[in-house]
Design an enzyme around this catalytic site. Structure first.
Site, PDB file in Angstrom:
ATOM      1  CG  ASP A  74      -0.254  -0.370   2.496  1.00  0.00           C
ATOM      2  OD1 ASP A  74       0.941  -0.028   2.628  1.00  0.00           O
ATOM      3  OD2 ASP A  74      -0.868  -0.996   3.370  1.00  0.00           O
ATOM      4  CG  ASP A  76       1.013   4.622   4.285  1.00  0.00           C
ATOM      5  OD1 ASP A  76      -0.221   4.520   4.274  1.00  0.00           O
ATOM      6  OD2 ASP A  76       1.765   3.694   4.643  1.00  0.00           O
ATOM      7  CG  ASP A 154       8.034   1.236  12.498  1.00  0.00           C
ATOM      8  OD1 ASP A 154       8.488   1.887  11.531  1.00  0.00           O
ATOM      9  OD2 ASP A 154       7.241   0.284  12.352  1.00  0.00           O
TER      10      ASP A 154
END
Ligand code: ATP
Ligand code: MG
Length: 464
Positions: A74, A76, A154
């Site tokens: 996907d 972002d 992260d």
């Protein structure tokens, strides 16, 4: 230095990297991402934001995967436009999230380009030097600069930006060298980052196993220290992450790493105990998971029931052997239910998946019995095979049997026999369908009402 001062210094020094460090910028000629490789709707989103005076970058896994020559799952986008401004620019935009508003820009039924405003990592209220303090992120809603947005992510390989304006890659966090080295490294102090959000530990395992990367020593050490905190994560997020561990044919390395990092002892203590008692790195469970990863035994994505079955089948079998419940169908079924209950409760497994899981595990006994001779005058254990084949759960139960055979815990001849039975039942069904269709057609022609011929009007001479 007084304790208070030391703590204050820790908070001030907390920045993950020197805050004013200049980002590394790789121009178009210095990297491999081509605009042609990027999803056209993601390009459209960035173009429109740019045209309206906003900064907008492709971020996260999309940039990482494109640089690795993989197909991103996907896309972002991160921007300096605030949610309401994004909404005004896109009719197909829906704002989601309570704490931090995100824009979901929809294209077609399935595609969403998640577009978020640059935000920064909130400073923990508690003292990060106190290992018992709760510093889990609850408030993640402060807007920030692009550099702060990169630092709140992260892992370094997930903190890269792609700028459509000049096709450059912007690296605020040292992601490019880590991508080259094949390294999962926490952005900032891994101990603090894992305590803020324990799910990040599972994400480290997921990326390492999916990409074949190593977890950097400090990050790994922090997981080995903070693994018990995974219990604090929301069960829904955990279940989602557990499903994602099986994706991309990487279930076996992912669960092996979960075992090595001790996360398994909290998430699946039953499986952890089984692995430690049954050969550790040689336990049959690794062969089950590898067979599931191979994708030879199922089409499409494995279902949740099949994922959990691959994980739990051998541990349950071993337990049944210990308790002497293998030969007794009722005892075996209740043992399966008892063992699954705490696991499904802990993982908030949906009811339908739990029932299906129990069903296909219990069905294994019935499948195993197919080569047993039918007792004289008696009934076959497990009832008629053809009725069994027609049951809705049969394909999944058969797949689990195939995984067991690949793992060396079921007789391959049993698989062959069930495949023969399934084909013959299918053939019979097709031929009886054909016969029924032929009968129907014959019946229709027989009972076809005769059409009355309209008589030609006679040429009658009109009467006066
Ligand atoms: P995938 O290919 O599985 O989608 P991804 O890296 O894109 O992997 P997402 O869950 O889609 O992962 O998240 C998108 C990005 O958001 C990540 O790359 C990361 O930068 C950031 N992110 C997601 N979850 C966290 C988290 N728990 N803590 C910090 N940053 C996160
Ligand atoms: Mg993603």
């Amino acid at each position: 230095m007084g304790k208070l001062h030391f703590r204050a210094l820790l908070l001030v020094c907390r920045p993950i990297m020197p805050r004013n460090r200049k980002p590394v910028i790789r121009r178009r000629s210095e990297h491999t991402i081509s605009r042609k490789d990027i999803d056209e709707d993601a390009l459209r989103v960035m173009q429109r934001l740019n045209r309206n005076g906003h900064k907008a970058y492709l971020v996260g896994g999309g940039v990482r995967d494109l640089l690795l020559g993989r197909n991103p799952k996907d896309y972002d986008v991160s921007t300096d436009a605030e949610p309401q401004q994004i909404k005004k620019l896109f009719r197909n935009c829906f704002l989601v999230g309570r704490r931090f508003r995100l824009a979901h820009i929809r294209f077609g039924y399935h595609k969403i380009i998640e577009t978020s405003t640059f935000r920064r990592q909130p400073d923990p209220l508690a003292d990060p030097s106190d290992p018992n303090a709760c510093i889990m992120s609850r408030d993640d809603n402060e807007y920030g600069t692009p550099a702060e947005d990169a630092r709140r992510r992260d892992f370094t390989i997930n903190g890269l930006f792609y700028d459509l304006k000049d096709f450059s890659i912007i690296d605020h966090v040292g992601g490019l060298p880590d991508l080259k080295k094949g390294m999962i490294r926490s952005i900032g102090d891994p101990g603090i980052r894992f305590r803020e959000d324990p799910v990040r530990m599972l994400r480290a395992v997921r990326f390492a196993s999916r990409l074949g990367f190593r977890i950097e020593a400090r990050t790994r050490k922090a997981i080995l220290k903070h693994y018990p905190e995974i219990e604090k994560a929301a069960p829904a997020r955990l279940l989602e992450e557990i499903y994602r561990l099986f994706a991309f044919h990487a279930g076996e390395p992912a669960f092996f790493l979960l075992w090595q990092t001790k996360l398994m002892s909290v998430l699946f203590p039953e499986v952890d105990a089984y692995v430690n008692k049954n050969g550790k790195d040689q336990a049959p469970i690794w062969r089950f998971l590898a067979a599931l990863d191979s994708g030879e035994h199922w089409r499409g994505d494995p279902t949740p029931a099949l994922m959990f079955a691959a994980l739990l089948c051998d541990p349950i079998q071993k337990r049944a052997e210990v308790l002497g419940a293998v030969a007794d169908r009722t005892a075996y079924a209740s043992l399966v239910e008892d063992l699954i209950a705490p696991i499904s409760q802990r993982n908030r497994m949906p009811k339908a998946a739990r029932y299906r899981l129990i069903r296909i595990l219990v069905d294994q006994q019935r499948l195993d019995a197919v080569l047993e001779p039918t007792p004289k005058g008696g009934r076959r254990r497990g009832g008629s095979p053809s009725r069994f084949v027609n049951q809705e759960s049969f394909p999944e139960a058969l797949t689990l049997l195939e995984l067991r055979a690949a793992a060396g815990t079921a007789d391959p001849q049993v698989v062959v026999r069930w495949n023969e039975l399934a084909s013959s039942v299918l053939r019979e069904a097709r031929s009886s369908e054909r016969t029924d269709a032929a009968k129907d057609a014959a019946a229709k022609t027989r009972s076809k009402p005769r059409r009355r011929r309209r008589r030609k009007p006679r040429n009658e001479t009109p009467r006066d």
